[in-house]
Scaffold this active site. Structure first.
Site, PDB file in Angstrom:
ATOM      1  N   ASN B 405       0.828  -1.203   0.000  1.00  0.00           N
ATOM      2  CA  ASN B 405       0.000   0.000   0.000  1.00  0.00           C
ATOM      3  C   ASN B 405       0.866   1.257   0.000  1.00  0.00           C
ATOM      4  O   ASN B 405       1.038   1.899  -1.036  1.00  0.00           O
ATOM      5  CB  ASN B 405      -0.945  -0.045   1.206  1.00  0.00           C
ATOM      6  CG  ASN B 405      -2.023   1.000   1.120  1.00  0.00           C
ATOM      7  OD1 ASN B 405      -1.881   1.988   0.413  1.00  0.00           O
ATOM      8  ND2 ASN B 405      -3.104   0.808   1.833  1.00  0.00           N
ATOM      9  N   ASP B 406       1.451   1.550   1.124  1.00  0.00           N
ATOM     10  CA  ASP B 406       2.200   2.803   1.222  1.00  0.00           C
ATOM     11  C   ASP B 406       3.357   2.887   0.225  1.00  0.00           C
ATOM     12  O   ASP B 406       3.670   3.966  -0.266  1.00  0.00           O
ATOM     13  CB  ASP B 406       2.752   2.972   2.644  1.00  0.00           C
ATOM     14  CG  ASP B 406       1.619   3.097   3.651  1.00  0.00           C
ATOM     15  OD1 ASP B 406       0.531   3.546   3.256  1.00  0.00           O
ATOM     16  OD2 ASP B 406       1.824   2.741   4.823  1.00  0.00           O
TER      17      ASP B 406
END
Lengths: 95, 479
Positions: B405-406
Site C-alpha cells: 500500500n504505502d
C-alpha cells in the site's frame, strides 16, 4: 583492566563496529540486525559468572533469571539469523 | 574479581572467541559471505561459553565452598531452561513472524545485562572499587532494562497482541517516569547519597530496575507498528552497549568488545534503516506520526474503486507481455509467497515476462521481502530494487500489487501534506494497467488513503492474497 585501557578498547571497538556496517546493502539490514543481536548474546558469559558468584536467594534467583534470558538471546539470535541467511543462496550476486 | 579469571587458557580462548565474533559479524555484512558469517560467530560464542563453564566451579568454590557442584548444575539447568524455548520458537516460527522474534530475543539480552548489574550491586561488588564501576554498572542496567521493557512492547505490537493506545497525558507519564529513572540511577550509583530514606541497596536497585523496565514499556507504547524496525534496531544498539558496560563491570574483555561493536554497528544500522524508510530517527521516537495519519485518513471522502473478478484478472495477466509484481506485507501475512511463485511459473510458461519489484521496506523490515521471496524459491535475478525497476513500469502491461500500500502510494511523490511525502516509492501507477489484490477497502498500515486504488486504470481484486492467488492458478489452468 584499568580505566584508560578499557576506554581505548571501547573507542577502537566502536570504530570497528561502525566500519563493519558502513557499506551494508539494504537486503542485509534485517539479517545483520539479527546477527548483531546474536553477537551481544555473549552476555551469557557474564551472566554465568554472576550466577557462579551469587550469594543468598535474591542474588541466586536474579542470577538464574539472567542466565535464562542470556541463553534465550544467544540461542534465539543464532537460530533466527541462520534461518534468514539460509535464504541467500543467490544465483546472481548482488553487491 | 578472582584471580582464576586471569588464567592464560581462559584469556586466550576469550581472545579467539572475540576475534571470531568480529570476523563473523564482518562476513554477515556482505551478501557473498553472509551465510557462513553466522557460523563463525557461533563458533566464537561456543568457545567463550564452553571455556567459561570449565572455570565456573573454581569461581563458585570461592563463594559456596561445599556447593560448587550444585551451583554448576543450577547454571546448566538455567541454560537449558533458556535454550529450549528459544531454539523451539526460533526453528518453528514462520519467517513472516521473524521480526517480532528478533525483538524478543534481543530484549532478553537487555534483561540479562540488567540481571548481571543487579547481582553485582546486590552483592556490593560493584561498589568496592572506584566510582567508575557503579556508574558503568548502573548506566548499563538502565539501558538494558529499558530496552528489555521496550522490546516486549515491540514484540506484542508486531504480534498484533497490542495496538497503539492513545493514553491521555502520556507525555506527562513519560516525563515523570524519566525523572524517576534518572533519580534512581543517581541513587543506585552511590546509595549513601540517599541513606536518609532507609532503603536497603537490594530494595533500591530492584526499584531502579523495575522503573527502568516500565519506562521502556511506556516510551515504546505510542510508536506505530510501521516504525518498529527502527525501534528494535535502536534497542539492539542499546543492549549491545549495556553488554559492553557490564563486561567492564565483570572484567570480561569478550563482552566489552563484542558489546561495544554491536552498540556502534547497531547505531549506524538504525540510522541506515530509518533512512531507507525515509523516517528520521528523532521522528520515530518523538513525533506523533500516528496522529497526522489518523487526521489525513479521516478527511478523505468516499470514492469508488473498480473491482475485478479473479478470473478476469488472471486472464489479463496471461495475455500480457510484461508483468511486474509488487509484493507487500499482505503477501507475507497470507503466507502466499509459495503460491505466488507457482503462479509466476505458469505465467512464464505462457511466455509472459515477470519481474518482482521489491521496495526496500516491503514487509515489516528492510530486506524482509527479499528473504520471504527467496524462501519460496524465487531466483534472485527476478527480484529488482527500487532504482533498478522504476523506469520499467511505464513499459509494463500489468503491475500486480499484492498486499502493498504505502510503498506504491503516489501521494509520496506529489502530495506535500501527506505524512509519507518524499518517501521513495515504486511507480506502479505508471503501468498500463494496475491490478491490486487487497483484503479490504481500508487504508494501509500507516492509515493513509492511497490515490492509486482510485485510478482510472486500476482494478481491485478483493480477497486474501493466498485465496486470490490460488483462484488465479485455477483460472490459468482453464485458459
Amino acid at each position: 583492566m584499568t580505566g584508560f585501557a578499557a576506554l581505548y578498547i571501547f573507542l577502537i571497538a566502536a570504530i570497528a563496529g561502525y566500519e563493519i556496517v558502513a557499506r551494508v546493502p539494504v537486503i542485509l539490514h534485517t539479517p545483520l540486525m539479527s546477527g548483531s543481536n546474536f553477537v551481544h548474546g555473549i552476555v551469557l558469559v557474564g551472566a554465568m559468572l554472576a550466577l557462579a558468584e551469587a550469594r543468598g536467594p535474591l542474588e541466586v534467583s536474579v542470577g538464574f533469571a539472567g542466565v535464562v534470558m542470556a541463553t534465550g538471546n544467544a540461542v534465539g539470535g543464532y537460530v533466527s539469523t541462520e534461518r534468514m541467511l539460509e535464504m541467500f543462496h543467490s544465483k546472481k550476486e548482488k553487491a | 574479581m578472582s584471580h582464576i579469571l586471569t588464567a592464560f587458557p581462559l584469556q586466550a580462548s576469550y581472545f579467539i572467541a572475540t576475534l571470531l565474533l568480529i570476523l563473523g559479524l564482518k562476513r554477515m555484512s556482505s551478501p557473498r559471505t553472509a551465510r557462513n558469517g553466522i557460523v563463525w560467530a557461533g563458533v566464537g560464542m561456543l568457545i567463550a561459553v564452553a571455556v567459561t563453564l570449565v572455570y565456573l566451579p573454581g569461581i563458585s568454590n570461592l563463594v559456596v565452598p561445599d556447593g560448587s557442584a550444585q551451583r554448576l548444575l543450577l547454571i546448566l539447568f538455567a541454560v537449558v531452561v533458556g535454550a529450549v524455548p528459544a531454539w523451539w520458537t526460533g526453528r518453528r516460527v514462520p519467517l513472516t513472524e521473524m521480526p517480532q522474534m528478533v525483538a524478543i530475543y534481543n530484549g532478553l539480552g537487555g534483561g540479562a545485562a540488567g540481571a548481571i548489574a543487579a547481582v553485582e550491586m546486590y552483592s556490593g561488588r560493584a561498589y568496592n572499587g572506584s566510582l567508575a564501576f557503579p556508574i558503568i554498572a548502573v548506566i548499563g542496567a538502565l539501558f538494558g532494562a529499558t530496552a528489555f521493557g521496550g522490546s516486549v512492547v515491540a514484540f506484542l505490537k508486531l504480534q498484533s497482541w497490542m495496538g497503539s493506545p492513545r493514553i491521555p497525558g502520556r507525555h506527562f507519564i513519560n516525563g515523570i517516569l524519566s525523572l524517576a529513572a534518572l533519580a534512581l540511577t543517581l541513587a543506585s550509583i552511590h546509595p549513601d547519597w540517599v541513606s536518609g530514606l532507609n532503603l536497603s541497596v537490594d530494595a533500591l536497585v530492584s526499584i531502579f530496575l523495575g522503573v527502568s523496565l516500565i519506562l521502556g514499556f511506556f516510551v515504546t507504547l505510542p510508536i506505530g507498528g510501521a516504525d518498529m524496525p527502527v525501534v528494535i534496531s535502536t534497542y539492539n544498539a542499546c543492549i549491545g552497549l549495556a553488554v559492553g558496560f557490564e563486561g567492564f563491570v565483570v572484567q570480561n574483555p569478550a563482552m566489552i568488545i563484542a558489546g561495544t561493536i554491536v552498540g556502534a554497528a547497531g547505531s549506524l544500522l538504525t540510522v541506515l534503516m530509518a533512512r531507507a524508510m525515509n523516517r528520521s530517527f528523532l521522528n520515530v521516537w518523538f513525533s506523533g506520526f500516528g496522529d497526522v495519519a489518523a487526521a489525513a485518513a479521516a478527511g478523505g471522502e468516499t470514492r469508488t474503486m473498480n473491482a475485478m473478478e479473479v478470473r478476469d484478472a488472471a486472464a489479463t495477466m496471461a495475455y500480457s507481455e510484461n508483468v511486474i509484481i509488487v509484493p507487500g506485507y499482505g503477501l507475507a501475512v497470507a503466507q502466499a509467497q509459495h503460491k505466488l511463485w507457482e503462479l509466476v511459473q505458469m505465467l512464464q510458461a505462457k511466455g509472459v515476462k515477470v519481474k518482482f519489484a521489491v521496495h526496500p521496506v516491503a514487509g515489516r523490515m528492510p530486506g524482509h521481502m527479499s528473504v520471504l521471496l527467496a524462501e519460496a524459491g524465487v531466483p534472485y535475478d527476478l527480484i529488482y530494487d527500487l532504482e533498478e525497476i522504476n523506469s520499467d513500469f511505464a513499459n509494463a502491461d500489468v503491475a500486480l500489487v499484492i498486499g502493498a500500500n504505502d510503498v506504491v502510494n503516489p501521494a509520496a511523490r506529489n502530495d506535500k501534506s501527506s505524512p509519507i511525502y518524499g518517501m521513495p516509492i515504486l511507480n506502479a501507477d505508471q503501468a498500463k494497467q494496475v491490478l491490486v489484490i487487497k483484503r479490504g477497502k481500508g487504508a494501509g498500515f500507516s492509515g493513509i488513503e492511497n490515490e492509486l486504488f482510485f485510478g482510472p486504470n486500476t482494478h481491485m481484486v478483493f480477497g486474501d492474497a493466498q485465496g486470490v492467488i490460488t483462484q488465479m492458478i485455477q483460472a490459468l489452468k482453464e485458459v
